[in-house]
Design a protein around this motif. Structure first.
Motif, PDB file in Angstrom:
ATOM      1  N   ALA A 425       0.811  -1.214   0.000  1.00  0.00           N
ATOM      2  CA  ALA A 425       0.000   0.000   0.000  1.00  0.00           C
ATOM      3  C   ALA A 425       0.846   1.267   0.000  1.00  0.00           C
ATOM      4  O   ALA A 425       0.477   2.273  -0.613  1.00  0.00           O
ATOM      5  CB  ALA A 425      -0.937   0.004   1.214  1.00  0.00           C
ATOM      6  N   ILE A 426       1.996   1.225   0.693  1.00  0.00           N
ATOM      7  CA  ILE A 426       2.767   2.458   0.863  1.00  0.00           C
ATOM      8  C   ILE A 426       4.062   2.514   0.055  1.00  0.00           C
ATOM      9  O   ILE A 426       4.529   3.594  -0.297  1.00  0.00           O
ATOM     10  CB  ILE A 426       3.112   2.706   2.355  1.00  0.00           C
ATOM     11  N   GLU A 427       4.643   1.353  -0.255  1.00  0.00           N
ATOM     12  CA  GLU A 427       5.956   1.375  -0.910  1.00  0.00           C
ATOM     13  C   GLU A 427       5.923   1.966  -2.319  1.00  0.00           C
ATOM     14  O   GLU A 427       6.830   2.714  -2.699  1.00  0.00           O
ATOM     15  CB  GLU A 427       6.568  -0.025  -0.934  1.00  0.00           C
ATOM     16  N   PRO A 428       4.907   1.684  -3.148  1.00  0.00           N
ATOM     17  CA  PRO A 428       4.899   2.294  -4.484  1.00  0.00           C
ATOM     18  C   PRO A 428       4.931   3.820  -4.437  1.00  0.00           C
ATOM     19  O   PRO A 428       5.646   4.451  -5.219  1.00  0.00           O
ATOM     20  CB  PRO A 428       3.588   1.768  -5.090  1.00  0.00           C
ATOM     21  N   ALA A 429       4.153   4.409  -3.522  1.00  0.00           N
ATOM     22  CA  ALA A 429       4.150   5.874  -3.410  1.00  0.00           C
ATOM     23  C   ALA A 429       5.523   6.387  -2.993  1.00  0.00           C
ATOM     24  O   ALA A 429       6.015   7.403  -3.505  1.00  0.00           O
ATOM     25  CB  ALA A 429       3.087   6.324  -2.404  1.00  0.00           C
ATOM     26  N   LEU A 430       6.162   5.679  -2.046  1.00  0.00           N
ATOM     27  CA  LEU A 430       7.500   6.061  -1.592  1.00  0.00           C
ATOM     28  C   LEU A 430       8.486   6.050  -2.757  1.00  0.00           C
ATOM     29  O   LEU A 430       9.249   7.001  -2.958  1.00  0.00           O
ATOM     30  CB  LEU A 430       7.961   5.091  -0.502  1.00  0.00           C
ATOM     31  N   LEU A 431       8.443   4.988  -3.549  1.00  0.00           N
ATOM     32  CA  LEU A 431       9.386   4.860  -4.663  1.00  0.00           C
ATOM     33  C   LEU A 431       9.136   5.934  -5.720  1.00  0.00           C
ATOM     34  O   LEU A 431      10.080   6.516  -6.259  1.00  0.00           O
ATOM     35  CB  LEU A 431       9.268   3.466  -5.286  1.00  0.00           C
ATOM     36  N   ARG A 432       7.861   6.208  -6.022  1.00  0.00           N
ATOM     37  CA  ARG A 432       7.540   7.221  -7.037  1.00  0.00           C
ATOM     38  C   ARG A 432       8.045   8.605  -6.620  1.00  0.00           C
ATOM     39  O   ARG A 432       8.615   9.337  -7.425  1.00  0.00           O
ATOM     40  CB  ARG A 432       6.028   7.278  -7.272  1.00  0.00           C
ATOM     41  N   VAL A 433       7.801   8.960  -5.358  1.00  0.00           N
ATOM     42  CA  VAL A 433       8.202  10.287  -4.886  1.00  0.00           C
ATOM     43  C   VAL A 433       9.718  10.436  -4.906  1.00  0.00           C
ATOM     44  O   VAL A 433      10.251  11.463  -5.329  1.00  0.00           O
ATOM     45  CB  VAL A 433       7.646  10.547  -3.467  1.00  0.00           C
ATOM     46  N   VAL A 434      10.431   9.409  -4.451  1.00  0.00           N
ATOM     47  CA  VAL A 434      11.896   9.479  -4.420  1.00  0.00           C
ATOM     48  C   VAL A 434      12.453   9.555  -5.837  1.00  0.00           C
ATOM     49  O   VAL A 434      13.389  10.321  -6.113  1.00  0.00           O
ATOM     50  CB  VAL A 434      12.485   8.276  -3.650  1.00  0.00           C
ATOM     51  N   LEU A 435      11.892   8.784  -6.756  1.00  0.00           N
ATOM     52  CA  LEU A 435      12.354   8.846  -8.148  1.00  0.00           C
ATOM     53  C   LEU A 435      12.098  10.223  -8.761  1.00  0.00           C
ATOM     54  O   LEU A 435      12.931  10.754  -9.499  1.00  0.00           O
ATOM     55  CB  LEU A 435      11.654   7.763  -8.982  1.00  0.00           C
ATOM     56  N   THR A 436      10.942  10.800  -8.450  1.00  0.00           N
ATOM     57  CA  THR A 436      10.657  12.152  -8.928  1.00  0.00           C
ATOM     58  C   THR A 436      11.656  13.147  -8.347  1.00  0.00           C
ATOM     59  O   THR A 436      12.166  14.022  -9.036  1.00  0.00           O
ATOM     60  CB  THR A 436       9.225  12.568  -8.552  1.00  0.00           C
ATOM     61  N   HIS A 437      11.954  12.983  -7.048  1.00  0.00           N
ATOM     62  CA  HIS A 437      12.896  13.866  -6.353  1.00  0.00           C
ATOM     63  C   HIS A 437      14.285  13.812  -6.977  1.00  0.00           C
ATOM     64  O   HIS A 437      14.987  14.827  -7.051  1.00  0.00           O
ATOM     65  CB  HIS A 437      12.964  13.482  -4.878  1.00  0.00           C
ATOM     66  N   THR A 438      14.698  12.628  -7.443  1.00  0.00           N
ATOM     67  CA  THR A 438      16.034  12.456  -8.014  1.00  0.00           C
ATOM     68  C   THR A 438      16.031  12.597  -9.532  1.00  0.00           C
ATOM     69  O   THR A 438      17.028  12.313 -10.190  1.00  0.00           O
ATOM     70  CB  THR A 438      16.619  11.081  -7.646  1.00  0.00           C
ATOM     71  N   GLY A 439      14.894  13.023 -10.098  1.00  0.00           N
ATOM     72  CA  GLY A 439      14.808  13.198 -11.540  1.00  0.00           C
ATOM     73  C   GLY A 439      14.947  11.906 -12.316  1.00  0.00           C
ATOM     74  O   GLY A 439      15.410  11.895 -13.455  1.00  0.00           O
ATOM     75  N   GLY A 440      14.541  10.787 -11.695  1.00  0.00           N
ATOM     76  CA  GLY A 440      14.613   9.499 -12.371  1.00  0.00           C
ATOM     77  C   GLY A 440      15.959   8.808 -12.247  1.00  0.00           C
ATOM     78  O   GLY A 440      16.158   7.727 -12.811  1.00  0.00           O
ATOM     79  N   ASN A 441      16.891   9.402 -11.513  1.00  0.00           N
ATOM     80  CA  ASN A 441      18.214   8.802 -11.322  1.00  0.00           C
ATOM     81  C   ASN A 441      18.107   7.667 -10.310  1.00  0.00           C
ATOM     82  O   ASN A 441      17.982   7.887  -9.106  1.00  0.00           O
ATOM     83  CB  ASN A 441      19.196   9.868 -10.825  1.00  0.00           C
ATOM     84  N   ARG A 442      18.163   6.436 -10.805  1.00  0.00           N
ATOM     85  CA  ARG A 442      17.938   5.279  -9.921  1.00  0.00           C
ATOM     86  C   ARG A 442      19.064   5.085  -8.912  1.00  0.00           C
ATOM     87  O   ARG A 442      18.809   4.663  -7.777  1.00  0.00           O
ATOM     88  CB  ARG A 442      17.752   4.017 -10.759  1.00  0.00           C
ATOM     89  N   ALA A 443      20.285   5.360  -9.325  1.00  0.00           N
ATOM     90  CA  ALA A 443      21.401   5.214  -8.383  1.00  0.00           C
ATOM     91  C   ALA A 443      21.228   6.171  -7.199  1.00  0.00           C
ATOM     92  O   ALA A 443      21.401   5.787  -6.032  1.00  0.00           O
ATOM     93  CB  ALA A 443      22.728   5.476  -9.100  1.00  0.00           C
ATOM     94  N   LYS A 444      20.870   7.425  -7.505  1.00  0.00           N
ATOM     95  CA  LYS A 444      20.648   8.405  -6.440  1.00  0.00           C
ATOM     96  C   LYS A 444      19.429   8.023  -5.609  1.00  0.00           C
ATOM     97  O   LYS A 444      19.421   8.193  -4.384  1.00  0.00           O
ATOM     98  CB  LYS A 444      20.453   9.788  -7.066  1.00  0.00           C
ATOM     99  N   ALA A 445      18.377   7.498  -6.262  1.00  0.00           N
ATOM    100  CA  ALA A 445      17.179   7.080  -5.542  1.00  0.00           C
ATOM    101  C   ALA A 445      17.497   5.956  -4.561  1.00  0.00           C
ATOM    102  O   ALA A 445      17.039   5.957  -3.412  1.00  0.00           O
ATOM    103  CB  ALA A 445      16.100   6.631  -6.524  1.00  0.00           C
ATOM    104  N   ALA A 446      18.295   4.988  -5.017  1.00  0.00           N
ATOM    105  CA  ALA A 446      18.677   3.882  -4.125  1.00  0.00           C
ATOM    106  C   ALA A 446      19.483   4.396  -2.933  1.00  0.00           C
ATOM    107  O   ALA A 446      19.294   3.954  -1.790  1.00  0.00           O
ATOM    108  CB  ALA A 446      19.478   2.847  -4.910  1.00  0.00           C
TER     109      ALA A 446
END
Length: 468
Positions: A425-446
């Motif tokens: 319920a909560i993890e998809p929203a967390l991942l979307r927001v962090v990816l948006t915050h990092t401009g789609g940079n997965r390394a930075k998101a991780a």
């Protein structure tokens, strides 16, 4: 293997040309560079590039003015505009003129690379539409120089001319209504009605009448037929503010408008056609509302053709100075300068009420100062958060989890998958927001999440989340 393509870079800054050329040659592409629009146009005719990267500020002819000529010279090859002056007006003008995307200096090379890859992919597949002429635009009331606001400007510019529904999210006071108004003002429907409405401000019994209209005798007090919001906004745009507060019954009727373009007046069965573009805004997390069963999932997906998030002012403190000066200028204040000491103090404040609170505080200070340069003593004391305390995202999240858990256990007392269900319920929203915050940079998101990049990749795949 990357297909070799030709890219034309037009920028009068040698370091920009050098960096972009090195990056693109590293991708296996041929790169030609120019320092003026005039030189660039000649190279465009000679080399027929697959993509053009075009600076706005050039020595003679600026990039926006020259853009239609580049499109003509290259048979509508994708053009990415870059500029150090990334306001909404420039972004919209660029897209209106036919630019495929928009970058603001200074930009990260990984962001530029991602943008170029997308543009080159479009070039390889293109059957490009003809370019439109630049549009004369009024300067937007949206103000901000922070990277977060530049991203909002870019999203507005790219979505304005589409027919997609847009969900605008953000805390109270961040400016969601201004974003909606900017989308409507710069859209193809700009000559038609734009009607904002906050259903939560209406009596629950009157909401559907206000949205869909009613016929005479439909309810007590309905003494005549009355057109609703969708009729009054025919051909235009509507903003449904705080949409998360709509009842499930009204949500179902709104879904019909989005899916079928139809509705009926209250008390009538005759279907009517709605030719409107719907924008929606909310300060709540609709993912949570969907999980709790208070918001329809199908309506959520229909509303989020595009989602634009406005970050709170505390996350974009670089905007406090230009916002304050904007408010003072709007008041024709005699001395609108904000000195360094005052700015530092304003940037330390929590601004729980966001831009709205800042505007009220600046107005208060201007009245007290009576024309002299503002000082911190002219401002009202910082406003506390809820219950007299600073707002706590941890406490808010804890309350949401408590409510969700109580609801699930009430409906499924024998469940054995509660923990997994909560994560889902909560993890998809967390991942979307962090990816948006990092401009789609997965390394930075991780790195931000504190997990391995491989783990992030697996979670994105499991939730079917596309890269931002």
């Amino acid at each position: 293997m990357t297909t070799r393509q030709t890219v034309l870079v037009v920028d009068d800054e040698p370091t920009i040309c050098w960096a972009l050329e090195k990056m693109l040659r590293g991708e296996g592409h041929q790169v030609v560079t120019a320092s003026s629009a005039e030189e660039g146009l000649q190279l465009a005719r000679d080399h027929q590039p697959d993509m053009v990267i075009l600076d706005v500020r050039l020595p003679k002819t600026d990039g926006i003015t020259a853009l239609p000529q580049f499109l003509s010279a290259t048979d509508n090859a994708p053009v990415v505009i870059i500029t150090a002056f990334g306001d909404l007006e420039t972004a919209v003008a660029a897209v209106k003129s036919g630019a495929s995307d928009y970058l603001t200096k200074p930009f990260k090379l990984e962001d530029a690379l991602r943008t170029c890859r997308t543009a080159l992919q479009k070039s390889a597949q293109r059957s490009a539409p003809s370019a439109t002429q630049p549009m004369s635009l009024d300067r937007s009331v949206l103000v901000g120089t922070s990277p977060a606001m530049q991203q909002v400007f870019r999203q507005i510019a790219l979505v304005a001319d589409s027919e997609l529904s847009v969900l605008i999210t953000g805390e109270t006071g961040t400016g969601k209504e201004l974003v909606a108004a900017a989308i409507a003002r710069h859209s193809n429907r700009s000559r038609q009605a734009y009607i904002p409405i906050a259903p939560v401000a209406l009596n629950a019994e009157l909401i559907e009448s206000e949205l869909f209209g009613h016929v005479k005798g439909a309810f007590t007090g309905a003494s005549e037929d009355r057109a609703g919001l969708f009729e009054r906004a025919e051909g235009g745009t509507v903003l449904l503010d705080e949409i998360g507060d709509l009842s499930l019954g009204t949500q179902a009727k709104l879904l019909r408008v989005l899916e079928q373009g139809q509705y009926s007046r209250v008390g009538d069965v005759k279907p009517r056609t709605a030719n409107v573009r719907i924008l929606a805004a909310t300060n709540s997390d609709l993912h949570d509302a969907v999980a709790l069963g208070t918001f329809r999932e199908d309506l959520f997906h229909r509303l989020t053709g595009v989602q634009i998030h406005l970050p709170p002012l505390r996350e974009r403190r670089d905007d406090i100075a230009p916002l304050s000066q904007h408010f003072l200028a709007a008041m024709n204040y005699a001395d609108p300068e904000i000195d360094a000491d005052l700015l530092a103090e304003l940037q330390r404040r929590p601004w729980h009420g966001n831009v709205r609170e800042l505007k009220n505080s600046v107005s208060h200070a201007a009245v007290v100062a009576r024309g002299r340069r503002l000082s911190i003593t002219d401002f009202p004391a910082p406003k506390p958060g809820r219950d007299g305390e600073a707002l706590s995202s941890d406490r808010s999240l804890e309350k949401i989890v408590e409510t969700w858990t109580t609801t699930v256990l009430g409906e499924h007392p024998d469940t054995e998958t509660l923990h997994a269900d909560l994560l889902a319920a909560i993890e998809p929203a967390l991942l979307r927001v962090v990816l948006t915050h990092t401009g789609g940079n997965r390394a930075k998101a991780a790195e931000t999440l504190g997990i391995h990049r491989g783990t992030l990749r697996d979670r994105l795949r499991a939730y079917r989340i596309d890269e931002v």
